[in-house]
Scaffold this motif. Structure first.
Motif, PDB file in Angstrom:
ATOM      1  N   HIS A   5      -9.273   1.442  -9.744  1.00  0.00           N
ATOM      2  CA  HIS A   5      -9.582   1.172  -8.351  1.00  0.00           C
ATOM      3  C   HIS A   5      -8.624   0.112  -7.839  1.00  0.00           C
ATOM      4  N   LEU A   6      -7.975   0.406  -6.736  1.00  0.00           N
ATOM      5  CA  LEU A   6      -7.095  -0.550  -6.079  1.00  0.00           C
ATOM      6  C   LEU A   6      -7.766  -0.946  -4.777  1.00  0.00           C
ATOM      7  N   VAL A   7      -8.112  -2.217  -4.662  1.00  0.00           N
ATOM      8  CA  VAL A   7      -8.792  -2.733  -3.484  1.00  0.00           C
ATOM      9  C   VAL A   7      -7.829  -3.649  -2.741  1.00  0.00           C
ATOM     10  N   ILE A   8      -7.727  -3.410  -1.452  1.00  0.00           N
ATOM     11  CA  ILE A   8      -6.843  -4.190  -0.595  1.00  0.00           C
ATOM     12  C   ILE A   8      -7.704  -4.985   0.373  1.00  0.00           C
ATOM     13  N   LEU A   9      -7.486  -6.271   0.400  1.00  0.00           N
ATOM     14  CA  LEU A   9      -8.151  -7.156   1.351  1.00  0.00           C
ATOM     15  C   LEU A   9      -7.052  -7.767   2.203  1.00  0.00           C
ATOM     16  N   TYR A  10      -7.210  -7.702   3.515  1.00  0.00           N
ATOM     17  CA  TYR A  10      -6.136  -8.154   4.388  1.00  0.00           C
ATOM     18  C   TYR A  10      -6.693  -8.851   5.621  1.00  0.00           C
ATOM     19  N   THR A  11      -5.855  -9.699   6.201  1.00  0.00           N
ATOM     20  CA  THR A  11      -6.255 -10.356   7.442  1.00  0.00           C
ATOM     21  C   THR A  11      -6.176  -9.323   8.570  1.00  0.00           C
ATOM     22  N   PRO A  12      -7.188  -9.261   9.405  1.00  0.00           N
ATOM     23  CA  PRO A  12      -7.240  -8.222  10.433  1.00  0.00           C
ATOM     24  C   PRO A  12      -6.193  -8.372  11.537  1.00  0.00           C
TER      25      PRO A  12
ATOM     26  N   VAL B 272      -2.074 -10.157   2.670  1.00  0.00           N
ATOM     27  CA  VAL B 272      -2.564  -8.918   2.079  1.00  0.00           C
ATOM     28  C   VAL B 272      -2.720  -9.159   0.584  1.00  0.00           C
ATOM     29  N   TYR B 273      -3.913  -8.944   0.076  1.00  0.00           N
ATOM     30  CA  TYR B 273      -4.205  -9.109  -1.348  1.00  0.00           C
ATOM     31  C   TYR B 273      -4.592  -7.753  -1.908  1.00  0.00           C
ATOM     32  N   LEU B 274      -3.892  -7.333  -2.939  1.00  0.00           N
ATOM     33  CA  LEU B 274      -4.163  -6.049  -3.581  1.00  0.00           C
ATOM     34  C   LEU B 274      -4.579  -6.318  -5.018  1.00  0.00           C
TER      35      LEU B 274
ATOM     36  N   ILE C 293       3.977 -13.251   6.575  1.00  0.00           N
ATOM     37  CA  ILE C 293       2.915 -12.558   5.849  1.00  0.00           C
ATOM     38  C   ILE C 293       3.093 -12.803   4.359  1.00  0.00           C
ATOM     39  N   GLY C 294       2.002 -13.089   3.707  1.00  0.00           N
ATOM     40  CA  GLY C 294       1.998 -13.223   2.256  1.00  0.00           C
ATOM     41  C   GLY C 294       1.389 -11.976   1.657  1.00  0.00           C
ATOM     42  N   ILE C 295       1.971 -11.513   0.562  1.00  0.00           N
ATOM     43  CA  ILE C 295       1.474 -10.307  -0.107  1.00  0.00           C
ATOM     44  C   ILE C 295       1.350 -10.613  -1.595  1.00  0.00           C
ATOM     45  N   THR C 296       0.187 -10.332  -2.167  1.00  0.00           N
ATOM     46  CA  THR C 296      -0.042 -10.525  -3.589  1.00  0.00           C
ATOM     47  C   THR C 296      -0.620  -9.248  -4.173  1.00  0.00           C
ATOM     48  N   LEU C 297      -0.051  -8.796  -5.277  1.00  0.00           N
ATOM     49  CA  LEU C 297      -0.599  -7.674  -6.047  1.00  0.00           C
ATOM     50  C   LEU C 297      -0.986  -8.212  -7.408  1.00  0.00           C
ATOM     51  N   GLN C 298      -2.219  -7.989  -7.783  1.00  0.00           N
ATOM     52  CA  GLN C 298      -2.715  -8.456  -9.067  1.00  0.00           C
ATOM     53  C   GLN C 298      -3.332  -7.282  -9.801  1.00  0.00           C
TER      54      GLN C 298
END
Length: 136
Positions: free
Chosen positions: A3-10, A69-71, A108-113
């Protein structure tokens, strides 16, 4: 799973197509193959990508309309380190491509974990999706 969940600022919703990003990332996951066996890394019926705008957020010092954006990819254990790294590299490349125009216009900051679940306490499932793809 996976499962890949993305949380982002609207504050980026009007500037990007999150549904398209979800599809791109699912396709990227489904294209992954184990280098030794050639087998798919992720099961088709278990692959999910979900995106959620954060109802509330604070980014950096708040002095501008910053975005984030946090993935987070959660997967079961058992895949080789090289397989996990390749999947992460390709997912991040797809994210970077998707956000390239936005990245050029705003901060924009982007993180994939990637997280692995080695010792789950409970992993209940109920699905009729897997049989659709496990024919043959």
């Amino acid at each position: 799973m996976p499962h890949l969940v993305i949380l982002y600022t609207p504050n980026i919703e009007a500037e990007t197509d999150m549904t398209a990003l979800c599809r791109t990332l699912a396709d990227t996951m489904l294209a992954q193959r184990d280098g030794d066996t050639g087998q798919p890394v992720f099961p088709t019926g278990g692959t999910r990508v979900l995106a959620y705008p954060a109802a509330h957020h604070a980014v950096a010092d708040g002095q501008a309309d910053y975005a984030f954006v946090y993935l987070n990819l959660r997967m079961a254990s058992g895949r080789a380190e090289a397989v996990k790294k390749k999947a992460g590299d390709e997912l991040l490349a797809a994210v970077r491509t998707h956000f390239a125009d936005l990245f050029a216009r705003r901060h924009i900051g982007i993180t994939l974990q990637i997280d692995e679940s080695p010792g789950q306490v409970y992993d209940g499932k109920h699905s009729n999706l897997h049989p659709l793809f496990n024919k043959g």
